[in-house]
Write a protein that holds these residues in place. Structure first.
Motif, mmCIF file in Angstrom:
data_model
loop_
_atom_site.group_PDB
_atom_site.id
_atom_site.type_symbol
_atom_site.label_atom_id
_atom_site.label_comp_id
_atom_site.label_asym_id
_atom_site.label_seq_id
_atom_site.Cartn_x
_atom_site.Cartn_y
_atom_site.Cartn_z
ATOM 1 N N GLU A 51 9.988 -16.755 83.252
ATOM 2 C CA GLU A 51 9.452 -15.571 83.933
ATOM 3 C C GLU A 51 10.281 -15.316 85.184
ATOM 4 N N ILE A 52 10.612 -14.046 85.430
ATOM 5 C CA ILE A 52 11.344 -13.662 86.640
ATOM 6 C C ILE A 52 10.521 -12.609 87.362
ATOM 7 N N ASP A 53 10.233 -12.894 88.622
ATOM 8 C CA ASP A 53 9.439 -11.969 89.423
ATOM 9 C C ASP A 53 9.799 -12.181 90.886
ATOM 10 N N ALA A 59 5.077 -15.184 89.245
ATOM 11 C CA ALA A 59 5.934 -15.722 88.185
ATOM 12 C C ALA A 59 5.403 -17.072 87.702
ATOM 13 N N LYS A 62 2.185 -16.573 85.609
ATOM 14 C CA LYS A 62 2.500 -16.074 84.264
ATOM 15 C C LYS A 62 3.000 -17.203 83.370
ATOM 16 N N ARG A 110 13.176 -17.236 89.190
ATOM 17 C CA ARG A 110 13.157 -17.612 87.768
ATOM 18 C C ARG A 110 12.323 -18.885 87.645
#
Length: 154
Positions: A51-53, A59, A62, A110
Motif C-alpha cells: 500500500e502506498i499513501d 497505509a 489498509k 510504501r
C-alpha cells in the motif's frame, strides 16, 4: 654427484606412482545416480500486500486489514495455523524524480507485508489464489508445488 643421481631416480619413480590412475590389481569402481519423482501434494505460496499513501497510518491500516482478510480466507480454505506465516511490516519512503524541477517529489509511504502459506489441498490453489487477489493481495511472489514426503536436507 651420487646424491644428485639418487635424487633424480627417486623423483622419476615418484612420478610413475602418480601416473597410475587405477591399480593393476583387481578392484571395484562404483558410481551411482538416483532420482525420485513424486506427485506434489502441497502448495507453498508467498504473496504480499503493498500500500502506498501519503498518510502512513492509513497505509498501515489498509495493509493490516488486507492481511487479516487474507489470513482468514486461507484458514477457510483449509490452510492450517502452522502453515501460515505473516512477516513483519516494512515501511519505506517513496519518492519520484521530477525532470522539470530536478527534484525528488514525495509520493507517499510504501507499506509492505508478506504472507507465506502452505496449502495441503492442491485442488484449492486456483480458488485460493483468485480469492486472495480479490481480497486485496496485490503481489504474488512465489509458488512451489512440493511433496510432503520429501524433505530437503541442508
Amino acid at each position: 654427484m651420487n646424491k644428485f643421481v639418487f635424487s633424480s631416480i627417486a623423483a622419476f619413480m615418484s612420478f610413475n606412482v602418480f601416473a597410475l590412475a587405477t591399480p593393476d590389481a583387481p578392484h571395484i569402481y562404483i558410481q551411482g545416480n538416483a532420482s525420485i519423482t513424486t506427485i506434489p501434494d502441497n502448495v507453498k505460496l508467498t504473496v504480499a500486500i503493498v500500500e502506498i499513501d501519503k498518510d502512513l497510518i492509513a497505509a498501515k491500516n489498509k495493509a493490516d486489514n488486507t492481511m487479516a482478510k487474507a489470513m482468514k480466507l486461507a484458514k477457510s480454505k483449509g490452510v492450517e495455523e502452522k502453515g501460515i506465516y505473516a512477516s513483519n511490516i516494512s515501511i519505506q519512503r517513496e519518492t519520484e524524480y521530477n525532470r522539470e524541477t530536478g527534484k525528488q517529489n514525495f509520493v507517499g509511504y510504501r507499506v509492505t507485508r508478506n504472507l507465506s502459506l502452505t496449502l495441503t489441498d492442491t485442488k484449492q490453489y486456483p480458488v485460493l489464489l483468485q480469492q486472495l487477489v480479490n481480497s486485496g493481495i496485490n503481489e504474488i511472489n512465489q509458488t512451489q508445488f512440493v511433496s510432503s514426503r520429501y524433505e530437503l536436507s541442508s
